[in-house]
Design a protein around this motif. Structure first.
Motif, short mmCIF file in Angstrom:
data_model
loop_
_atom_site.label_atom_id
_atom_site.label_comp_id
_atom_site.label_asym_id
_atom_site.label_seq_id
_atom_site.Cartn_x
_atom_site.Cartn_y
_atom_site.Cartn_z
N GLY A 37 3.06 -2.75 1.19
CA GLY A 37 2.96 -1.35 1.60
C GLY A 37 3.44 -1.16 3.02
N LEU A 38 3.13 -2.10 3.89
CA LEU A 38 3.56 -2.04 5.29
C LEU A 38 5.04 -2.39 5.44
CD1 LEU A 38 3.08 -1.99 8.41
CD2 LEU A 38 2.37 -4.39 8.21
N TYR A 59 7.57 -2.43 3.19
CA TYR A 59 8.58 -1.68 2.43
C TYR A 59 8.13 -0.28 2.01
CZ TYR A 59 9.97 -6.57 1.95
OH TYR A 59 10.28 -7.88 2.20
N LEU A 105 5.01 5.70 -0.94
CA LEU A 105 4.68 5.48 0.48
C LEU A 105 5.89 5.54 1.41
CD1 LEU A 105 2.05 2.61 0.06
CD2 LEU A 105 1.59 5.01 0.60
N ASN A 106 7.05 5.90 0.91
CA ASN A 106 8.24 6.07 1.78
C ASN A 106 8.24 7.51 2.26
OD1 ASN A 106 10.98 3.86 0.76
ND2 ASN A 106 8.83 3.42 1.09
N ARG A 107 7.60 7.78 3.36
CA ARG A 107 7.36 9.16 3.80
C ARG A 107 7.96 9.47 5.17
NH1 ARG A 107 7.63 11.88 -0.10
NH2 ARG A 107 6.69 10.83 -1.88
N LEU A 108 8.97 8.70 5.55
CA LEU A 108 9.59 8.97 6.86
C LEU A 108 10.22 10.36 6.91
CD1 LEU A 108 11.44 5.87 8.31
CD2 LEU A 108 9.99 7.50 9.54
N ARG A 111 0.32 3.59 10.46
CA ARG A 111 1.30 4.53 9.93
C ARG A 111 2.45 3.79 9.24
NH1 ARG A 111 1.08 10.04 11.82
NH2 ARG A 111 3.31 10.12 11.40
N GLY A 112 2.63 2.52 9.59
CA GLY A 112 3.60 1.71 8.86
C GLY A 112 3.22 1.56 7.40
N LEU A 113 1.93 1.44 7.13
CA LEU A 113 1.44 1.33 5.75
C LEU A 113 1.45 2.69 5.04
CD1 LEU A 113 -0.10 -0.09 3.39
CD2 LEU A 113 -2.21 0.39 4.65
N HIS A 114 0.97 3.72 5.72
CA HIS A 114 0.81 5.02 5.05
C HIS A 114 2.14 5.73 4.80
CE1 HIS A 114 -3.65 5.56 5.11
NE2 HIS A 114 -3.51 4.51 5.91
N TYR A 115 3.10 5.56 5.72
CA TYR A 115 4.33 6.35 5.63
C TYR A 115 5.61 5.51 5.75
CZ TYR A 115 0.76 9.75 6.94
OH TYR A 115 -0.39 10.49 6.98
N GLY A 116 5.47 4.21 5.98
CA GLY A 116 6.66 3.43 6.34
C GLY A 116 7.24 3.93 7.65
N ASP A 117 6.36 4.36 8.55
CA ASP A 117 6.76 5.06 9.77
C ASP A 117 7.06 4.04 10.88
OD1 ASP A 117 7.25 7.00 11.63
OD2 ASP A 117 5.19 7.74 11.74
N GLY A 118 8.19 3.34 10.72
CA GLY A 118 8.54 2.33 11.70
C GLY A 118 9.85 1.65 11.33
N LEU A 148 13.77 7.88 15.93
CA LEU A 148 12.58 8.35 15.19
C LEU A 148 11.54 8.96 16.13
CD1 LEU A 148 11.99 5.46 12.60
CD2 LEU A 148 13.22 7.62 12.28
N ARG A 185 4.94 3.58 14.44
CA ARG A 185 4.44 4.65 15.32
C ARG A 185 2.99 4.40 15.69
NH1 ARG A 185 7.40 9.38 15.72
NH2 ARG A 185 8.25 8.95 13.66
N TYR A 193 0.89 13.86 8.21
CA TYR A 193 2.16 13.33 8.70
C TYR A 193 2.34 13.47 10.22
CZ TYR A 193 3.40 13.24 3.77
OH TYR A 193 3.41 12.98 2.43
N LEU A 198 11.29 1.25 7.71
CA LEU A 198 10.35 0.61 6.79
C LEU A 198 10.26 1.32 5.44
CD1 LEU A 198 7.46 -0.26 9.28
CD2 LEU A 198 9.13 -1.83 8.29
N ASN A 199 11.09 2.31 5.19
CA ASN A 199 11.12 2.97 3.87
C ASN A 199 12.12 2.21 3.01
OD1 ASN A 199 10.43 6.56 4.15
ND2 ASN A 199 9.35 4.82 4.99
#
Lengths: 276, 276
Positions: free
Chosen positions: A22-23, A25, A147-150, B21-28, B57, B89, B97, B147-148
């Motif tokens: 999850g982290l 990918y 979980l791809n929410r960028l 946020r890397g896990l929840h959104y791939g925000d990284g 980003l 992030r 978000y 990370l998406n």
């Protein structure tokens, strides 16, 4: 508003493995579940969507009972809350995109405080802007709450005015899709239409409930390919979200409108279901 | 091949917050860094790309020295390894978000064993298929190693034949983009071309090195809009990746080819740099 409690694979903890797919990918899915009175609303729909998502991503599908248990374990009867439930492909056994044979999915559940009530927004409507960002189109991911929410993070970064509740997003080929965290419905020629979720976007639970309930109050509803001109020409516009229900759009990027009769009829129809 | 050691924000640990946020959104973003002899190769390029990604980003950009330190801290002189470095992030302060003001980015570093050497693949070439999945197009994310990565996971799930090394991907509008974990170069009319990374794909470090080094061995190289017919008509095709360097394609979805002269000239040019 930060998480108050969390469980990972049935164990109370606020940590996950640094090898979580999850982290690395965003290799998973999530649900955000309103729990008024400490009782999860639409739990069966949320669990079913999560399991369907696992099947589409070919993640080993957890049993429905195991998923429901993670939600219930975080709740106290009578105490309203929001539970976010994630399922990922699990902890990586090796480097790289390929999944290991026999990988066990992870179940991650978090409880958050109930959001500040905003009954006025449901009654009077909300201000909405049009996002600059355009969503990429991929039918294999379309409709999934993955979980791809960028894209949503970046679209949400486009504004900081707290009076604006949401932004509407179009796709790379110009289709109207959704808000950053809501689905959108239009009234056109007296009928209810909402964008198809076959290229991108999340097929929300409240969207599904509205599509199901519309006929009961005499409203014809369908999923369509919609564009900017459909939005601009709509007689009514409203947003749906599992936590906030139906919110009329009163200010659409500067165009003012009043909550319309179909919107209010649907709000009335759903009021007994959504009562918190 | 699983991680042997890990650090989060400078502390040895194999756990991250469930609110990442890397896990929840791939925000990284991430980098995968080859470290032959325990020395990170192209470290400055990797760190610079990671920092550029943070700027795009709008993630608070960690100091280059702090990022380099995370890599070095996992290495032992003389012992070759691969280090994966993620920057996100940070840990969410709230649900949703929107990023919190003053959020601190997370630095997550993992060490993996050096991959099994495959000198034959660099000499004789690899088998490559064409992916069915088409990449979504979003210029705001294009080029970034973010990370998406669900698209890459799903594309990698399309085959299980260990003799196939990679799949080439096209975008939703039909452009040739890259492999799941490599960039692609073609020789066309005696010149080197590689897909532009302005709609999707990752602008790889080895891709950049090849574009920089090509003139030194008398090869004209450029980034172009390429399609299936360019791939099919290419005189030479090779893949680049920070760990595996340059690999000729000897079997392109059933079309057999030999490693070509430009490919071999570039391999020779890069050999001193890539020596492990």
């Amino acid at each position: 508003m930060s998480a108050e409690d969390a469980r990972v694979d049935g164990i109370a903890t606020d940590r996950v493995s640094v090898l979580e797919r999850g982290l690395h990918y965003g290799d998973g899915l999530f649900e955000t579940i309103a729990c008024p009175h400490g009782v999860p609303r639409f739990l069966e729909l949320h669990v079913a969507r999560l399991r369907e998502g696992c099947e589409r991503l070919r993640i080993e599908t957890p049993a429905a009972a195991a998923l429901a248990r993670e939600v219930h374990a975080l709740l106290t009867p009578g105490v309203r809350a929001v539970v976010k439930l994630l399922v990922t492909r699990g902890v990586a056994q090796q480097r790289g995109y390929a999944a290991s044979a026999g990988a066990r999915p992870s179940r991650i559940a978090l409880r958050y405080a109930w959001p500040v009530p905003a009954a006025a927004a449901a009654r009077e409507g909300v201000r909405v802007r049009l996002a600059t960002l355009r969503l990429g189109e991929n039918p294999l991911l379309a409709g999934l709450k993955h979980l791809n929410r960028l894209e949503q993070v970046l679209a949400r970064e486009e504004w900081h005015d707290p009076d604006i509740a949401e932004a509407l997003l179009f796709s790379s080929s110009g289709r109207l899709i959704s808000g950053t965290m809501s689905n959108v419905f239009l009234v056109r020629d007296g009928r209810l239409v909402t964008p198809r979720m076959d290229l991108c976007g999340v097929a929300g639970i409240m969207r599904r409930v509205v599509l199901q309930e519309a006929p009961a109050c005499g409203i014809i509803a369908s999923e369509e390919v919609l564009r900017l001109e459909d939005l601009q020409g709509a007689q009514e516009v409203f947003l749906t979200n599992a936590l906030t229900g139906i919110r009329p759009v009163r200010d659409l990027a500067g165009m003012m409108r009043s909550p319309g009769p179909l919107t209010q009829r649907l709000q009335g129809q759903l009021a007994p279901i959504l009562h918190d």
